[in-house]
Each structure stands twice: as C-alpha cells, then as structure tokens.
Enzyme design. Structure first.
Site, PDB file in Angstrom:
ATOM      1  N   ARG A   1       0.849  -1.187   0.000  1.00 24.48           N
ATOM      2  CA  ARG A   1       0.000   0.000   0.000  1.00 24.48           C
ATOM      3  C   ARG A   1       0.886   1.238   0.000  1.00 24.48           C
ATOM      4  NH1 ARG A   1      -3.503  -2.788  -1.586  1.00 24.48           N
ATOM      5  NH2 ARG A   1      -5.439  -3.366  -0.542  1.00 24.48           N
TER       6      ARG A   1
ATOM      7  N   HIS B   1      -1.017   0.179  -9.831  1.00 23.08           N
ATOM      8  CA  HIS B   1      -1.701  -0.755  -8.917  1.00 23.08           C
ATOM      9  C   HIS B   1      -2.254  -1.974  -9.677  1.00 23.08           C
ATOM     10  CE1 HIS B   1      -3.820  -0.939  -4.750  1.00 23.08           C
ATOM     11  NE2 HIS B   1      -3.597  -2.161  -5.218  1.00 23.08           N
TER      12      HIS B   1
HETATM   13  C1  GLV Z   1      -5.160  -5.190  -4.073  1.00 19.67           C
HETATM   14  O1  GLV Z   1      -4.532  -4.228  -3.770  1.00 19.67           O
HETATM   15  C2  GLV Z   1      -5.837  -6.075  -3.171  1.00 19.67           C
HETATM   16  O2  GLV Z   1      -5.900  -5.787  -1.959  1.00 19.67           O
HETATM   17  O3  GLV Z   1      -6.333  -7.109  -3.635  1.00 19.67           O
END
Ligand code: GLV
Length: 309
Positions: free
Chosen positions: A224, A272
C-alpha cells in the site's frame, strides 16, 4: 437474500457476471441504487464511501473484493458484530509472485536502462550481478508474501523474510518483530514490501528503515502507498544510498499528474496492477461465505479486526 456491492472506482461488471454465472437467481444490488438496505446481510466492498454501511442495519458480513481489507477497516462506522472477510486466491498469489519476479529481473538485468539507451541508439553493456550475489528481503510473509518468497527462492535467489511475529517458511530465514528488523534490513539488496496496512505498518518504509538497507539497494512496494514516506525515498535515492524503486501503489491513486515520482529516472511506476483479483476465480469463496452466512456456519477467510489482517 439479496447482496449489495458497495464500491467506488472499480468496474463491477465482471463481478456481477461471475456471481450471476454461478448463482443465476442471486439478487445483486449495486450501491447506491435505490433498494431497501435492511434486506442486506452480506455485502461486497471495495473502497466504499466511508459511512455507507451505516445505512445497512442488518449487515452481518463485508467481503472485500481484494486481498487487502484496509479500505474496509479505515471506516470507523462499521458495527462491531459485522464480520470482515478477504480474498485468498491462488491466482492472486501467483500473479503477485510473477510480478515481483519480473520486477526483480528487470532491475537486476538493467532492462529499463537499455530501454532508455535504445532511444539514443547507445550501445553500452552494463555489468550485472549474479543471483547468488543478491539477497531479496520480503517484508510481510502472509498469503502473498510467502508465495513471493518461495517463487524467488526457487528461482535461485537468496531470500529472507520479515514478519511481525515468528513464522516458519521452508528453507527461508524469517526475521521476526521489531528487534530483528534491523538485521533483516541490513542484508536486503532488494526489499519487497507486502505487509498488510495497519497502524503499526503505516509509514514503515521511511528514512530510518530504508537507510538501513545496504548501499545501492532497490525497493519494490506492492503493498500500500501508505507504507512509504515518499519524500524519504526520493531523498535516499538522490543522496546515492538507494539505487531506485519500483512502485505499484501510492498514497494517492491515481498518482497525481504533477507528482515527482513520474519524472524520476530511478523510480518506476505501475498503476496498482501487480495482482488484481479475477472475479471468475474468486467468486466461489465469496458465494461460499454467502451460503455459510445464510446457514449460520462459520465464515472462511475472516480477518481479525484488532490485528487488521
Ligand atoms: C489489491 O490491492 C488487493 O488488496 O487485492
């Protein structure tokens, strides 16, 4: 019993399709469409508007649409009795291991530097280290991190792990707790962060911890954005202590257009995508929990609200 999907910024059509394919008669409602909230006991969530669940008086379970639950737990308005589950999926862990291996190989074989050299027609072979000369430290060895560590180890890298509390991984040394963090950091030529985001792990990648990595270390953050103090990373790269970083997650997503990371030659950005839940493969466990809830059976893949993972 209908279910509700409460999410922002995510295309839900593949989830609806996967749910309907497995359970054609399931009544799937997309928040904030108008429907009686008191009928809902089971909800799926991703990055929901904070406070939205206060409208669901009979809610019993929130199932995260991904591996992480920090987006659910950061909402202080979720009643105590609501159980929270997450996705644990073989595809998700495999994809994460593939992505980390690709990032490691890309970095150690300088592929991004050759990409830049290609643009100026520059032929300049660079010396590279062998796998045996590199230790990769995986911070966080839960479902995702342990698979990443195993994959890198089976590809011939020296791998260590670090966990909040003692953990056993076959043929991988796992350091544990605050007292062993420095020893872990001091040997990690490449640091991969796969920690859950909790109060204890927020900002854990900072000038003190990153400063303990060996000179020229490389940082990969696929956990994160809130794990990393962004300016500390930039300072340590610019002072020559760190070689660079590959980042898939950011404090603010999408990464703002004017953010200094974009133009930094030693910071590589991906949006991401390291490992994204595939609804077709994750839907069974979600529906299993839905059925378990209807039949008052214990749920699977639950997270501890006190631990945060
Ligand atoms: C992605 O960031 C997840 O938590 O699956």
């Amino acid at each position: 019993m209908p279910i509700s999907i409460v999410s922002q910024g995510r295309d839900l059509s593949t989830w609806v399709k996967a749910l309907k394919e497995k359970k054609p008669d399931l009544d799937v409602r997309i928040y904030p469409d108008d429907h009686p909230r008191d009928e809902i006991t089971f909800a799926l969530a991703w990055n929901h508007p904070l406070g939205a669940f206060t409208q669901f008086p009979n809610l019993q379970c929130i199932s995260s649409l991904g591996a992480g639950v920090d987006h659910v737990l950061k909402d202080p308005n979720i009643p105590e009795q609501v159980q929270i589950s997450r996705i644990k999926d073989k595809n998700l862990t495999n994809d994460m291991a593939d992505f980390c291996l690709a990032q490691v190989l890309n970095y150690m074989r300088d592929l991004h530097k050759y990409k830049t050299a290609e643009q100026t027609h520059t032929w300049k072979p660079l010396r590279y280290k062998n796998k045996a000369e590199i230790t990769i430290g995986v911070m966080g060895v839960g479902a995702l991190g342990s698979e990443v560590a195993r994959r890198l180890s089976s590809n011939g890298f020296n791998v260590t792990g670090w966990a909040n509390s003692a953990k056993q991984l076959e043929s991988i040394k796992v350091y544990a707790g605050a007292e062993e963090l420095d020893s872990f950091l001091e040997t990690a030529d490449i640091l991969i962060c796969l920690l859950p985001l909790t109060q204890e792990t927020a900002d854990i990648l900072n000038k003190d911890t990153l400063g303990k990595l060996p000179k020229n270390a490389f940082v990969i953050n696929v956990a994160r954005g809130e794990h990393l103090i962004e300016q500390d990373l930039i300072d340590l790269i610019e002072s020559g202590h760190l070689a660079g970083a590959s980042l898939d997650v950011f404090r603010e997503e999408p990464l703002p257009e004017k953010h200094p990371f974009w133009a930094h030659p030693s910071i590589k950005i991906t949006p991401h995508i390291a490992s994204v839940t595939n609804p077709a493969s994750a839907v069974d466990q979600v529906l299993e929990n839905y059925d378990r809830l209807q039949n008052s059976k214990p749920l699977i893949n639950l997270v501890s609200r006190t631990k945060g993972y």
